[in-house]
Design a protein around this motif. Structure first.
Motif, PDB file in Angstrom:
ATOM      1  N   PRO A 146       0.824  -1.209   0.000  1.00 24.92           N
ATOM      2  CA  PRO A 146       0.000   0.000   0.000  1.00 24.92           C
ATOM      3  C   PRO A 146       0.861   1.262   0.000  1.00 24.92           C
ATOM      4  CG  PRO A 146      -0.725  -1.534   1.704  1.00 24.92           C
ATOM      5  CD  PRO A 146       0.595  -2.030   1.220  1.00 24.92           C
ATOM      6  N   ILE A 147       0.305   2.347  -0.485  1.00 27.71           N
ATOM      7  CA  ILE A 147       1.061   3.585  -0.621  1.00 27.71           C
ATOM      8  C   ILE A 147       1.603   4.055   0.716  1.00 27.71           C
ATOM      9  CG2 ILE A 147       0.886   6.016  -1.278  1.00 27.71           C
ATOM     10  CD1 ILE A 147      -1.184   5.149  -3.387  1.00 27.71           C
ATOM     11  N   GLN A 148       0.837   3.853   1.788  1.00 27.28           N
ATOM     12  CA  GLN A 148       1.318   4.267   3.107  1.00 27.28           C
ATOM     13  C   GLN A 148       2.625   3.563   3.462  1.00 27.28           C
ATOM     14  OE1 GLN A 148      -0.389   6.657   5.555  1.00 27.28           O
ATOM     15  NE2 GLN A 148       1.841   6.611   5.689  1.00 27.28           N
ATOM     16  N   ASP A 149       2.763   2.300   3.082  1.00 22.90           N
ATOM     17  CA  ASP A 149       3.998   1.567   3.358  1.00 22.90           C
ATOM     18  C   ASP A 149       5.172   2.194   2.620  1.00 22.90           C
ATOM     19  OD1 ASP A 149       2.446  -0.094   4.859  1.00 22.90           O
ATOM     20  OD2 ASP A 149       2.811  -1.909   3.682  1.00 22.90           O
ATOM     21  N   ASN A 150       4.937   2.673   1.396  1.00 23.54           N
ATOM     22  CA  ASN A 150       6.013   3.276   0.624  1.00 23.54           C
ATOM     23  C   ASN A 150       6.443   4.607   1.225  1.00 23.54           C
ATOM     24  OD1 ASN A 150       7.035   4.884  -2.089  1.00 23.54           O
ATOM     25  ND2 ASN A 150       7.443   2.678  -2.157  1.00 23.54           N
ATOM     26  N   VAL A 151       5.476   5.401   1.657  1.00 24.78           N
ATOM     27  CA  VAL A 151       5.815   6.679   2.278  1.00 24.78           C
ATOM     28  C   VAL A 151       6.505   6.435   3.620  1.00 24.78           C
ATOM     29  CG1 VAL A 151       4.948   8.911   3.067  1.00 24.78           C
ATOM     30  CG2 VAL A 151       3.907   7.806   1.090  1.00 24.78           C
ATOM     31  N   ASP A 152       6.054   5.426   4.369  1.00 23.91           N
ATOM     32  CA  ASP A 152       6.731   5.057   5.611  1.00 23.91           C
ATOM     33  C   ASP A 152       8.181   4.666   5.346  1.00 23.91           C
ATOM     34  OD1 ASP A 152       4.624   5.537   7.324  1.00 23.91           O
ATOM     35  OD2 ASP A 152       4.073   3.440   7.580  1.00 23.91           O
ATOM     36  N   CYS A 153       8.401   3.960   4.259  1.00 24.41           N
ATOM     37  CA  CYS A 153       9.752   3.542   3.897  1.00 24.41           C
ATOM     38  C   CYS A 153      10.637   4.759   3.657  1.00 24.41           C
ATOM     39  CB  CYS A 153       9.701   2.659   2.648  1.00 24.41           C
ATOM     40  SG  CYS A 153      11.314   2.052   2.078  1.00 24.41           S
ATOM     41  N   GLY A 154      10.154   5.702   2.849  1.00 23.46           N
ATOM     42  CA  GLY A 154      10.927   6.903   2.577  1.00 23.46           C
ATOM     43  C   GLY A 154      11.176   7.725   3.819  1.00 23.46           C
ATOM     44  N   ALA A 155      10.151   7.849   4.651  1.00 19.28           N
ATOM     45  CA  ALA A 155      10.288   8.635   5.870  1.00 19.28           C
ATOM     46  C   ALA A 155      11.285   7.992   6.825  1.00 19.28           C
ATOM     47  CB  ALA A 155       8.930   8.797   6.548  1.00 19.28           C
ATOM     48  N   TRP A 156      11.271   6.662   6.888  1.00 24.66           N
ATOM     49  CA  TRP A 156      12.216   5.950   7.760  1.00 24.66           C
ATOM     50  C   TRP A 156      13.646   6.134   7.280  1.00 24.66           C
ATOM     51  CZ3 TRP A 156      15.716   1.988   6.892  1.00 24.66           C
ATOM     52  CH2 TRP A 156      16.306   1.442   8.041  1.00 24.66           C
ATOM     53  N   VAL A 157      13.866   6.065   5.965  1.00 31.87           N
ATOM     54  CA  VAL A 157      15.206   6.264   5.407  1.00 31.87           C
ATOM     55  C   VAL A 157      15.715   7.663   5.739  1.00 31.87           C
ATOM     56  CG1 VAL A 157      16.508   6.528   3.250  1.00 31.87           C
ATOM     57  CG2 VAL A 157      14.984   4.575   3.560  1.00 31.87           C
ATOM     58  N   LEU A 158      14.848   8.661   5.555  1.00 26.25           N
ATOM     59  CA  LEU A 158      15.254  10.034   5.843  1.00 26.25           C
ATOM     60  C   LEU A 158      15.497  10.227   7.331  1.00 26.25           C
ATOM     61  CD1 LEU A 158      15.762  12.845   4.668  1.00 26.25           C
ATOM     62  CD2 LEU A 158      13.348  13.363   5.072  1.00 26.25           C
ATOM     63  N   ARG A 159      14.605   9.709   8.178  1.00 28.53           N
ATOM     64  CA  ARG A 159      14.775   9.850   9.626  1.00 28.53           C
ATOM     65  C   ARG A 159      16.061   9.173  10.101  1.00 28.53           C
ATOM     66  NH1 ARG A 159      15.081  12.946  13.117  1.00 28.53           N
ATOM     67  NH2 ARG A 159      13.106  13.801  12.380  1.00 28.53           N
ATOM     68  N   SER A 160      16.358   7.991   9.574  1.00 28.64           N
ATOM     69  CA  SER A 160      17.578   7.284   9.956  1.00 28.64           C
ATOM     70  C   SER A 160      18.808   8.098   9.597  1.00 28.64           C
ATOM     71  CB  SER A 160      17.634   5.916   9.270  1.00 28.64           C
ATOM     72  OG  SER A 160      16.565   5.085   9.692  1.00 28.64           O
ATOM     73  N   ALA A 161      18.802   8.686   8.389  1.00 27.03           N
ATOM     74  CA  ALA A 161      19.930   9.505   7.955  1.00 27.03           C
ATOM     75  C   ALA A 161      20.064  10.753   8.819  1.00 27.03           C
ATOM     76  CB  ALA A 161      19.771   9.884   6.486  1.00 27.03           C
ATOM     77  N   LEU A 162      18.940  11.344   9.175  1.00 24.53           N
ATOM     78  CA  LEU A 162      18.970  12.525  10.043  1.00 24.53           C
ATOM     79  C   LEU A 162      19.530  12.174  11.415  1.00 24.53           C
ATOM     80  CD1 LEU A 162      15.506  14.087   9.128  1.00 24.53           C
ATOM     81  CD2 LEU A 162      17.742  15.125   8.685  1.00 24.53           C
ATOM     82  N   ASP A 163      19.091  11.066  11.966  1.00 27.16           N
ATOM     83  CA  ASP A 163      19.570  10.653  13.286  1.00 27.16           C
ATOM     84  C   ASP A 163      21.062  10.344  13.269  1.00 27.16           C
ATOM     85  OD1 ASP A 163      17.014  10.943  14.261  1.00 27.16           O
ATOM     86  OD2 ASP A 163      16.555   8.793  14.287  1.00 27.16           O
ATOM     87  N   ASN A 164      21.548   9.858  12.143  1.00 26.63           N
ATOM     88  CA  ASN A 164      22.968   9.503  12.025  1.00 26.63           C
ATOM     89  C   ASN A 164      23.862  10.713  11.770  1.00 26.63           C
ATOM     90  OD1 ASN A 164      22.546   6.748  12.429  1.00 26.63           O
ATOM     91  ND2 ASN A 164      22.277   6.332  10.244  1.00 26.63           N
ATOM     92  N   THR A 165      23.252  11.856  11.430  1.00 29.42           N
ATOM     93  CA  THR A 165      24.046  13.034  11.084  1.00 29.42           C
ATOM     94  C   THR A 165      23.694  14.255  11.929  1.00 29.42           C
ATOM     95  OG1 THR A 165      22.477  13.675   9.329  1.00 29.42           O
ATOM     96  CG2 THR A 165      24.311  12.247   8.696  1.00 29.42           C
ATOM     97  N   GLY A 166      23.084  14.017  13.079  1.00 35.15           N
ATOM     98  CA  GLY A 166      22.753  15.125  13.968  1.00 35.15           C
ATOM     99  C   GLY A 166      21.713  16.078  13.416  1.00 35.15           C
ATOM    100  N   GLY A 167      20.819  15.567  12.574  1.00 34.77           N
ATOM    101  CA  GLY A 167      19.757  16.392  12.016  1.00 34.77           C
ATOM    102  C   GLY A 167      20.163  17.190  10.797  1.00 34.77           C
ATOM    103  N   ASN A 168      21.282  16.820  10.170  1.00 33.68           N
ATOM    104  CA  ASN A 168      21.776  17.560   9.008  1.00 33.68           C
ATOM    105  C   ASN A 168      20.964  17.223   7.755  1.00 33.68           C
ATOM    106  OD1 ASN A 168      23.159  18.893   7.004  1.00 33.68           O
ATOM    107  ND2 ASN A 168      25.154  17.977   7.448  1.00 33.68           N
ATOM    108  N   ALA A 169      20.145  18.176   7.319  1.00 29.09           N
ATOM    109  CA  ALA A 169      19.287  17.952   6.155  1.00 29.09           C
ATOM    110  C   ALA A 169      20.086  17.750   4.882  1.00 29.09           C
ATOM    111  CB  ALA A 169      18.344  19.137   5.979  1.00 29.09           C
ATOM    112  N   VAL A 170      21.215  18.436   4.724  1.00 31.56           N
ATOM    113  CA  VAL A 170      22.024  18.312   3.510  1.00 31.56           C
ATOM    114  C   VAL A 170      22.578  16.901   3.387  1.00 31.56           C
ATOM    115  CG1 VAL A 170      24.020  19.193   2.250  1.00 31.56           C
ATOM    116  CG2 VAL A 170      22.596  20.766   3.583  1.00 31.56           C
ATOM    117  N   HIS A 171      23.166  16.408   4.467  1.00 31.40           N
ATOM    118  CA  HIS A 171      23.729  15.052   4.452  1.00 31.40           C
ATOM    119  C   HIS A 171      22.632  14.015   4.257  1.00 31.40           C
ATOM    120  CE1 HIS A 171      27.139  12.363   6.314  1.00 31.40           C
ATOM    121  NE2 HIS A 171      26.557  11.780   5.274  1.00 31.40           N
TER     122      HIS A 171
END
Length: 252
Positions: A146-171
């Motif tokens: 379902p589409i919600q699963d795909n958006v959850d996937c993208g949001a999780w990838v972005l959140r994980s990257a943010l958490d790993n870089t101290g909230g750096n949106a560019v990274h």
């Protein structure tokens, strides 16, 4: 002229006025407003040269912009303009945004960059957010639907990257597109970060479509500000304007 037509034209005029008057991010070097393209590309969230720091040298060294202080238009303005195709998915952006503590507008901007807000988009990373199936959070190994699963996937990838870089949106946004630094420990490019010659090198091409070195400028200074980067505003793209193709030479 019918009153409904006047209302639409007035709304568009107001949106264009907002684009022209967008405030530059005080933390972004080389920022300008409105967005400009070409070799000196810049926009409210910084110059392309700054966002791509190190790409022309020994490897990408992402500067810092806090994910919560990015300059961008409102979600309503986005839906009333270039983001109209995304409006049908509003409930999914808001649900995933709440779940992963991300502004739903940012998820909508990414969806436009990734798939032109088309949930049926295919490829090796299918769906609205073009999220790699290995990152699906539904335990299914596939999450275009379902589409919600795909958006959850993208949001999780972005959140994980943010958490790993101290909230750096560019990274984090670069990582979403496959950009990497030496400190990411990928081992790619001789252990260096992403360089401008890497996407069209034999190693780079072996890893799929070349990374789009316009990605950060297109996203942060394009879709985030309501520009149609795949249409009428394509001339605002930066110097790496080669549509993720190596047909124009060794540098993309």
């Amino acid at each position: 002229m019918h009153s409904s037509h006047r209302t639409i034209l007035a709304a568009k005029a107001l949106l264009f006025a907002n684009l022209a008057a967008a405030q530059t991010n005080p933390n972004a070097q080389g920022a300008c407003s409105p967005t400009t393209g070409g070799s000196g590309a810049c926009g409210p969230n910084g110059s392309q040269q700054w966002l791509n720091t190190g790409v022309q040298g020994n490897g990408w060294e992402p500067p810092f912009l806090d994910i919560n202080s990015l300059t961008h238009i409102s979600l309503d303005d986005y839906y009333n303009g270039v983001g109209q195709p995304c409006q049908q998915y509003d409930q999914y952006f808001k649900s995933s945004g709440s779940k992963y503590n991300i502004d739903p507008a940012i998820l909508a901007f990414i969806a436009m960059q990734e798939s032109s807000c088309n949930a049926d988009a295919g490829g090796s990373t299918p769906g609205l957010m073009q999220c790699d199936p290995s990152n699906c959070q539904n335990g299914q190994g596939s999450c275009q639907y379902p589409i919600q699963d795909n958006v959850d996937c993208g949001a999780w990838v972005l959140r994980s990257a943010l958490d790993n870089t101290g909230g750096n949106a560019v990274h984090a946004l670069g990582s979403y597109n496959g950009w990497f630094t030496a400190s990411d420990g990928t081992g790619l490019n001789g252990g260096k970060g992403l360089t401008e010659g890497y996407p069209c090198s034999s190693e780079g091409k072996a890893h799929g479509d070349p990374q789009n070195l316009n990605y950060l400028h297109e996203t942060l200074n394009g879709w985030f500000l309501g520009y149609d980067m795949y249409g009428s505003d394509a001339d605002l793209d930066g110097e790496y304007n080669c549509s993720q193709s190596c047909s124009n030479g060794s540098i993309c």
